[in-house]
Write a protein that holds these residues in place. Structure first.
Motif, short mmCIF file in Angstrom:
data_model
loop_
_atom_site.label_atom_id
_atom_site.label_comp_id
_atom_site.label_asym_id
_atom_site.label_seq_id
_atom_site.Cartn_x
_atom_site.Cartn_y
_atom_site.Cartn_z
N GLY A 95 0.82 -1.21 0.00
CA GLY A 95 0.00 0.00 0.00
C GLY A 95 0.85 1.25 0.00
O GLY A 95 1.94 1.27 0.57
N VAL A 96 0.35 2.28 -0.66
CA VAL A 96 0.99 3.59 -0.68
C VAL A 96 -0.06 4.65 -0.38
O VAL A 96 -1.11 4.69 -1.04
CB VAL A 96 1.64 3.90 -2.05
CG1 VAL A 96 2.21 5.32 -2.06
CG2 VAL A 96 2.73 2.88 -2.38
N LEU A 97 0.21 5.47 0.62
CA LEU A 97 -0.63 6.64 0.90
C LEU A 97 0.21 7.87 0.59
O LEU A 97 1.23 8.11 1.23
CB LEU A 97 -1.09 6.65 2.36
CG LEU A 97 -1.90 7.87 2.82
CD1 LEU A 97 -3.16 8.03 1.96
CD2 LEU A 97 -2.27 7.76 4.29
N ASP A 137 4.82 -3.54 -7.56
CA ASP A 137 4.54 -4.08 -6.23
C ASP A 137 3.04 -4.16 -5.98
O ASP A 137 2.53 -5.18 -5.51
CB ASP A 137 5.16 -3.19 -5.14
CG ASP A 137 6.67 -3.36 -5.01
OD1 ASP A 137 7.28 -4.01 -5.87
OD2 ASP A 137 7.22 -2.81 -4.05
N LEU A 138 2.34 -3.07 -6.26
CA LEU A 138 0.91 -3.02 -5.98
C LEU A 138 0.13 -3.98 -6.86
O LEU A 138 -0.83 -4.62 -6.41
CB LEU A 138 0.39 -1.59 -6.14
CG LEU A 138 1.02 -0.55 -5.22
CD1 LEU A 138 0.45 0.84 -5.50
CD2 LEU A 138 0.82 -0.91 -3.75
N ARG A 139 0.54 -4.11 -8.11
CA ARG A 139 -0.13 -5.04 -9.02
C ARG A 139 0.05 -6.48 -8.58
O ARG A 139 -0.85 -7.32 -8.73
CB ARG A 139 0.42 -4.88 -10.44
CG ARG A 139 -0.01 -3.62 -11.17
CD ARG A 139 0.78 -3.48 -12.46
NE ARG A 139 0.41 -2.28 -13.20
CZ ARG A 139 -0.38 -2.26 -14.27
NH1 ARG A 139 -0.90 -3.40 -14.70
NH2 ARG A 139 -0.65 -1.14 -14.90
N GLU A 140 1.24 -6.79 -8.06
CA GLU A 140 1.56 -8.17 -7.70
C GLU A 140 1.13 -8.54 -6.28
O GLU A 140 1.07 -9.72 -5.93
CB GLU A 140 3.06 -8.41 -7.86
CG GLU A 140 3.52 -8.33 -9.32
CD GLU A 140 5.02 -8.26 -9.48
OE1 GLU A 140 5.74 -8.46 -8.47
OE2 GLU A 140 5.48 -8.00 -10.61
N SER A 141 0.79 -7.54 -5.47
CA SER A 141 0.31 -7.82 -4.12
C SER A 141 -1.05 -8.52 -4.19
O SER A 141 -1.83 -8.30 -5.11
CB SER A 141 0.18 -6.50 -3.34
OG SER A 141 -0.50 -6.70 -2.12
N ARG A 145 -2.95 -1.31 -2.63
CA ARG A 145 -3.79 -0.12 -2.55
C ARG A 145 -2.92 1.14 -2.70
O ARG A 145 -1.90 1.28 -2.03
CB ARG A 145 -4.53 -0.03 -1.20
CG ARG A 145 -5.41 -1.23 -0.86
CD ARG A 145 -6.65 -1.29 -1.73
NE ARG A 145 -7.56 -2.35 -1.31
CZ ARG A 145 -7.56 -3.59 -1.80
NH1 ARG A 145 -6.67 -3.94 -2.73
NH2 ARG A 145 -8.44 -4.49 -1.36
N LEU A 146 -3.34 2.04 -3.58
CA LEU A 146 -2.75 3.37 -3.70
C LEU A 146 -3.83 4.38 -3.36
O LEU A 146 -4.95 4.30 -3.90
CB LEU A 146 -2.25 3.63 -5.13
CG LEU A 146 -1.87 5.09 -5.44
CD1 LEU A 146 -0.58 5.48 -4.73
CD2 LEU A 146 -1.74 5.31 -6.95
N LEU A 193 -8.97 -8.84 -9.97
CA LEU A 193 -8.39 -7.54 -9.65
C LEU A 193 -7.99 -7.53 -8.17
O LEU A 193 -8.83 -7.71 -7.29
CB LEU A 193 -9.40 -6.44 -9.93
CG LEU A 193 -8.98 -5.01 -9.57
CD1 LEU A 193 -7.80 -4.57 -10.44
CD2 LEU A 193 -10.15 -4.04 -9.75
N ASN A 194 -6.70 -7.30 -7.92
CA ASN A 194 -6.20 -7.30 -6.54
C ASN A 194 -5.72 -5.93 -6.09
O ASN A 194 -5.42 -5.75 -4.90
CB ASN A 194 -5.04 -8.30 -6.39
CG ASN A 194 -5.49 -9.74 -6.50
OD1 ASN A 194 -6.59 -10.09 -6.07
ND2 ASN A 194 -4.66 -10.58 -7.09
N ALA A 195 -5.63 -4.96 -6.99
CA ALA A 195 -5.10 -3.64 -6.64
C ALA A 195 -6.15 -2.57 -6.92
O ALA A 195 -6.95 -2.69 -7.85
CB ALA A 195 -3.83 -3.34 -7.42
#
Length: 238
Positions: A95-97, A137-141, A145-146, A193-195
């Protein structure tokens, strides 16, 4: 999904973020500290990146266990170094905030100077660099979440805040494009869809730091398809 409709974040449990690795980009503000504290208590592994070493030390004092990294988020080379350090120290992020922000305005349309615009533009530049660096990273998690913090000024721009509203609008467009990329990647790969890319809108974060932290944590309480390309209003919108 309709980008103006969000699942309920108020009653969602926080357990979904436990064990996740979260990057707070520009997370040395009051909102960043509140988010670091809440995420740590929820069991997340928190990383805070920012310019000021003294402010980063304050984050650690408030949220022990947080990994802090001094970095200029507007510098593409510095972001590449940041990504390498994050991966070496904590692995891939889930995740990135994005909390790089600031305000300059007033004086009507004639008062919208280029120097003020360039100052505000740093937030968009940082978002572009950080989202690209951690996109894989976010696609493969299993649950990437962004999220960004935007403003109600996007929907109701004023002449005295034209620079600010323009940058926030561009940041929203960029974030929605990231979300479209997540969705297209899932479709092209014939996978779930995971992201998700999410926009938090508020008139002001003052007094809503805890609400932002809770809303961000709640993004792990529902499937990505429930959150991708969603705008979440924080506060009364004023």
């Amino acid at each position: 999904m309709d980008n103006d409709v969000a699942p309920s974040a108020a009653s969602a449990p926080a357990s979904g973020v436990a064990g996740r690795t979260i990057l707070l980009a520009g997370g040395t503000s009051a909102a960043g500290i509140a988010s670091a504290v809440a995420l740590t208590r929820a069991g997340a592994r928190v990383i805070v990146a920012g310019r000021d070493p003294e402010k980063l030390a304050t984050v650690v004092a408030e949220a022990p266990g947080t990994l802090t990294i001094a970095a200029d988020l507007t510098d593409e080379d510095a972001i590449a170094d940041l990504a390498r350090t994050v991966h070496d120290e904590r692995g891939a992020v889930d995740g990135v905030l994005h909390l790089v922000g600031g305000w300059r305005g007033g004086g009507g349309l004639a008062g919208q100077s280029d120097s003020d615009y360039r100052f505000l533009e740093r937030s968009l530049t940082a978002l572009r660099h950080v989202s690209r660096a951690f996109d894989a990273d976010l696609r493969e998690s299993s649950a990437g979440r962004l999220a960004i913090v935007s403003s109600t000024a996007v929907a109701r721009p004023l002449a005295g805040g034209a620079n600010y509203a323009a940058i926030k609008a561009a940041s929203e467009a960029w974030t929605r494009a990231v979300g479209q990329g997540f969705a297209k990647g899932a479709r092209d790969g014939s996978r779930e869809l995971n992201a998700a890319a999410v926009i938090f809108r508020t008139k002001s974060l003052e007094g809503l730091e805890g609400a932002l932290a809770d809303a961000f944590i709640a993004l792990w309480s529902d499937d990505a398809e429930d959150w991708n390309d969603v705008i979440v209003e924080l506060g009364d919108g004023g």
